[in-house]
Design a protein around this motif. Structure first.
Motif, PDB file in Angstrom:
ATOM      1  N   UNK A  60       0.843  -1.210   0.000  1.00  0.00           N
ATOM      2  CA  UNK A  60       0.000   0.000   0.000  1.00  0.00           C
ATOM      3  C   UNK A  60       0.878   1.259   0.000  1.00  0.00           C
ATOM      4  N   UNK A  61       1.984   1.210   0.717  1.00  0.00           N
ATOM      5  CA  UNK A  61       2.892   2.366   0.749  1.00  0.00           C
ATOM      6  C   UNK A  61       3.376   2.708  -0.653  1.00  0.00           C
ATOM      7  N   UNK A  62       3.645   1.704  -1.472  1.00  0.00           N
ATOM      8  CA  UNK A  62       4.090   1.973  -2.844  1.00  0.00           C
ATOM      9  C   UNK A  62       2.972   2.590  -3.670  1.00  0.00           C
ATOM     10  N   UNK A  63       1.733   2.146  -3.461  1.00  0.00           N
ATOM     11  CA  UNK A  63       0.608   2.712  -4.206  1.00  0.00           C
ATOM     12  C   UNK A  63       0.347   4.158  -3.808  1.00  0.00           C
ATOM     13  N   UNK A  64       0.508   4.468  -2.531  1.00  0.00           N
ATOM     14  CA  UNK A  64       0.387   5.860  -2.081  1.00  0.00           C
ATOM     15  C   UNK A  64       1.476   6.709  -2.728  1.00  0.00           C
ATOM     16  N   UNK A  65       2.689   6.168  -2.792  1.00  0.00           N
ATOM     17  CA  UNK A  65       3.800   6.911  -3.394  1.00  0.00           C
ATOM     18  C   UNK A  65       3.571   7.168  -4.879  1.00  0.00           C
ATOM     19  N   UNK A  66       2.875   6.261  -5.547  1.00  0.00           N
ATOM     20  CA  UNK A  66       2.604   6.434  -6.976  1.00  0.00           C
ATOM     21  C   UNK A  66       1.550   7.495  -7.248  1.00  0.00           C
ATOM     22  N   UNK A  67       0.728   7.803  -6.255  1.00  0.00           N
ATOM     23  CA  UNK A  67      -0.494   8.573  -6.488  1.00  0.00           C
ATOM     24  C   UNK A  67      -0.276  10.067  -6.317  1.00  0.00           C
ATOM     25  N   UNK A  68      -0.688  10.817  -7.327  1.00  0.00           N
ATOM     26  CA  UNK A  68      -0.575  12.263  -7.268  1.00  0.00           C
ATOM     27  C   UNK A  68      -1.497  12.820  -6.189  1.00  0.00           C
ATOM     28  N   UNK A 460       8.493  -0.448  -0.375  1.00  0.00           N
ATOM     29  CA  UNK A 460       7.169  -0.501  -0.973  1.00  0.00           C
ATOM     30  C   UNK A 460       6.699  -1.909  -1.264  1.00  0.00           C
ATOM     31  N   UNK A 461       7.281  -2.891  -0.607  1.00  0.00           N
ATOM     32  CA  UNK A 461       6.887  -4.274  -0.829  1.00  0.00           C
ATOM     33  C   UNK A 461       7.807  -4.969  -1.812  1.00  0.00           C
ATOM     34  N   UNK A 462       7.318  -6.034  -2.420  1.00  0.00           N
ATOM     35  CA  UNK A 462       8.126  -6.809  -3.349  1.00  0.00           C
ATOM     36  C   UNK A 462       8.434  -5.991  -4.600  1.00  0.00           C
ATOM     37  N   UNK A 463       9.683  -6.034  -5.012  1.00  0.00           N
ATOM     38  CA  UNK A 463      10.023  -5.455  -6.306  1.00  0.00           C
ATOM     39  C   UNK A 463       9.372  -6.279  -7.409  1.00  0.00           C
ATOM     40  N   UNK A 484      -2.710  -6.084  -8.066  1.00  0.00           N
ATOM     41  CA  UNK A 484      -3.021  -7.511  -8.023  1.00  0.00           C
ATOM     42  C   UNK A 484      -2.624  -8.108  -6.680  1.00  0.00           C
ATOM     43  N   UNK A 485      -1.499  -7.660  -6.131  1.00  0.00           N
ATOM     44  CA  UNK A 485      -1.078  -8.115  -4.801  1.00  0.00           C
ATOM     45  C   UNK A 485      -2.132  -7.754  -3.765  1.00  0.00           C
ATOM     46  N   UNK A 486      -2.584  -6.510  -3.775  1.00  0.00           N
ATOM     47  CA  UNK A 486      -3.590  -6.077  -2.798  1.00  0.00           C
ATOM     48  C   UNK A 486      -4.906  -6.825  -2.975  1.00  0.00           C
ATOM     49  N   UNK A 487      -5.320  -7.010  -4.226  1.00  0.00           N
ATOM     50  CA  UNK A 487      -6.568  -7.719  -4.467  1.00  0.00           C
ATOM     51  C   UNK A 487      -6.527  -9.147  -3.971  1.00  0.00           C
ATOM     52  N   UNK A 488      -5.413  -9.826  -4.221  1.00  0.00           N
ATOM     53  CA  UNK A 488      -5.276 -11.216  -3.778  1.00  0.00           C
ATOM     54  C   UNK A 488      -5.270 -11.312  -2.261  1.00  0.00           C
ATOM     55  N   UNK A 489      -4.530 -10.425  -1.604  1.00  0.00           N
ATOM     56  CA  UNK A 489      -4.507 -10.434  -0.136  1.00  0.00           C
ATOM     57  C   UNK A 489      -5.895 -10.146   0.413  1.00  0.00           C
TER      58      UNK A 489
END
Length: 529
Positions: A60-68, A460-463, A484-489
């Motif tokens: 989730x931290x990586x997705x936050x970092x991606x988001x404007x 930010x999780x797995x590369x 996809x990682x978040x959805x599966x979890x």
């Protein structure tokens, strides 16, 4: 081969499950949920929850970092830093959809508060309500600048001008996310509905492409200067558009999500599902693919369907185009295919997972598994898969050397490379997460070792991928793969949160009976299949 197979025993990756199938004219005899059976007796323990919980928080931290921060749109990708992210300056409907359903998952896992979840979703949907799009169809263009929401007229590489494209599959993933959001976040329901209600998947459905009709890859609003197109309008509303000439004509790919959305919204006839190939025909006219299929013909909704399968390590299964996890299992994040279609996907999905595990551990002997399109550890983006369970003659290889598998086509041509020697395998963590629904213990252990032994993990999780022998790591994060990682979890550890909020009673009524009627020829060759 006879169509009267009375019993199949499927050895699941996480244990044994007896799945009983009869002929296509009778009903499925197994009453337990196949998806639950395939997990054996596995239940997440305290250590599992703590470990996967940490992975989810970091992802989730990586997705936050991606988001404007202004638009609420995620970039397509960032590098390894989540504290000082360098964003790609482009995004897509798929990336935006992935961020939306990931936000829902993050809330249900307790990573963010309900207030933050609603704020983020509202911000993103408000931006999407204002961006330029193809208004007659309600569909969105393929590329936007995530920092402004403006349509991009230069390709993602920034090297050449492009005519904005309206993709059926990309809009399918965004529509899926809107379905999830409207049910999971009541405060955002009106905004989600305002976007979803305008989306018309009939624009992509070509009834003349084949008996039953096929879905187009997409269209342009204005004619591109460098591509021949088909001018027309399948929906019959609004001005003509300019269709790309290709259709999605195989079933086991991620593209089936566009058909599912058409069914869910009542815009595409059910015959489209059976118009797609399970495999290409078994005649020499099709001998350019990597192996000869075996199967039987059955009739569904008045359409003849060749129920073909490929062979791999004693299994028979319906192949995807590239033999990767993404094509087979990403739609399953939303539609509980194994449960709703126990005689087809309920057998094929766990076999796909088993094939991926055996390829990585026993066939190629990489020591790790999970193969799907992702960043190339040497740079750029590449496709990866288990080539023996894919139809693409060019191959989705599982290693950096692009080792090609070709079994030949019995009675038509000899194989070029039926027994390949594999090189530096490339594993993609999101593929193992997708498999978690069917082999949770194996997936978690595989991912734990990827983190601990291969060090393919950051803040930010797995590369995105790692080459197992050289140790080369693609040190970046992709919005789609992280989603996809978040959805599966979310499905495995938060009580099917994505599926529950997508699969309403209306959706189930429009899709479940359709996919439930089919019987694949998937199974174990030792069972006579």
């Amino acid at each position: 081969m006879t169509a009267n197979i009375s019993r199949r025993t499927l050895l699941a990756a996480g244990g044994a499950a007896a799945l009983i199938g009869t002929t296509a004219s009778t009903t499925y005899a197994g009453t337990p949920d196949p998806a639950a059976l395939l997990k054996g007796n596995w239940k997440p323990g305290r250590e599992d929850k703590a470990l996967v919980g940490r992975w989810a928080r970091d992802t989730w931290r990586s997705l936050v970092a991606m988001t404007d921060e202004t638009t609420g749109l995620p970039a397509d990708n960032i590098g390894s830093s989540v504290t000082n992210p360098v964003r790609s300056q482009y995004t897509s409907p798929t990336n935006i959809g992935g961020y939306l359903w990931s936000t829902v998952v993050a809330r249900h896992l307790g990573i963010i508060s309900p207030k933050e979840s609603l704020r983020r979703i509202t911000q993103t949907l408000t931006t999407m309500s204002r961006v330029d799009h193809h208004e007659p169809s309600g569909m969105f263009f393929n590329w936007y600048d995530e920092s402004t929401g403006e349509v991009r007229f230069v390709d993602p590489d920034g090297t050449k001008p492009i005519t904005p494209f309206v993709s059926s599959v990309d809009n399918g993933w965004l529509a899926c996310a809107l379905m999830v959001v409207r049910n999971a976040e009541p405060g955002a329901r009106a905004l989600a509905d305002s976007l979803l209600s305008k989306m018309n998947f009939a624009y992509y459905y070509n009834p003349a492409a084949r008996p039953g009709g096929l879905m187009r890859g997409g269209f342009f609003e204005t004619p591109p200067p460098d591509e021949e197109t088909d001018k027309g309008n399948h929906a019959g509303t609004g001005p003509d558009v300019y269709y790309r000439k290709f259709h999605y004509d195989t079933c086991n790919t991620e593209a089936r999500i566009a058909g599912y959305m058409g069914f869910a919204l009542g815009q595409v006839p059910h015959t489209q599902y059976f118009a797609t190939y399970r495999t290409f025909p078994d005649s020499c006219d099709w001998s350019w693919v990597e192996q000869k299929p075996k199967g039987v013909h059955r009739t569904y909704l008045g359409l003849d369907v060749f129920e073909g399968t490929y062979s791999y390590r004693g299994m028979r299964l319906v192949p995807s185009w590239g033999g990767d996890m993404f094509e087979s299992l990403m739609p399953d994040l939303f539609i509980p295919e194994a449960t709703w279609a126990p005689r087809s996907w309920g057998i094929n999905h766990p076999l796909t997972v088993r094939a991926q595990i055996e390829h990585g551990l026993d066939d190629a002997k990489y020591g790790y598994w999970g193969f799907s399109p992702a960043s190339n550890p040497k740079g750029g983006y590449s496709v990866y898969g288990v080539e023996a369970i894919g139809m693409d003659p060019g191959g989705y290889p599982s290693d950096l050397e692009a080792t090609n598998f070709d079994a030949g086509f019995e009675g038509c041509r000899e194989g070029v490379n039926p027994n390949p020697t594999f090189g530096d395998g490339v594993v993609t963590p999101h593929a193992a997460f997708l498999a978690m629904q069917y082999a949770p213990a194996q997936a978690i252990e595989n991912l734990r070792r990827i983190e601990t032994n291969l060090h393919a993990y950051g803040a930010g999780g797995f590369y995105d991928s790692v080459a197992v022998r050289s140790g080369l790591i693609a040190q970046r994060y992709l919005a789609l793969d992280q989603a996809m990682v978040m959805g599966a979890i979310g499905n495995v550890f938060a009580n099917d949160v994505v599926r529950r909020n997508f699969s309403t009673k209306t959706v189930e009524r429009r899709i479940r009976p359709l996919i439930a009627m089919e019987q694949f020829e998937s199974g174990l060759e030792s069972e006579g299949v």
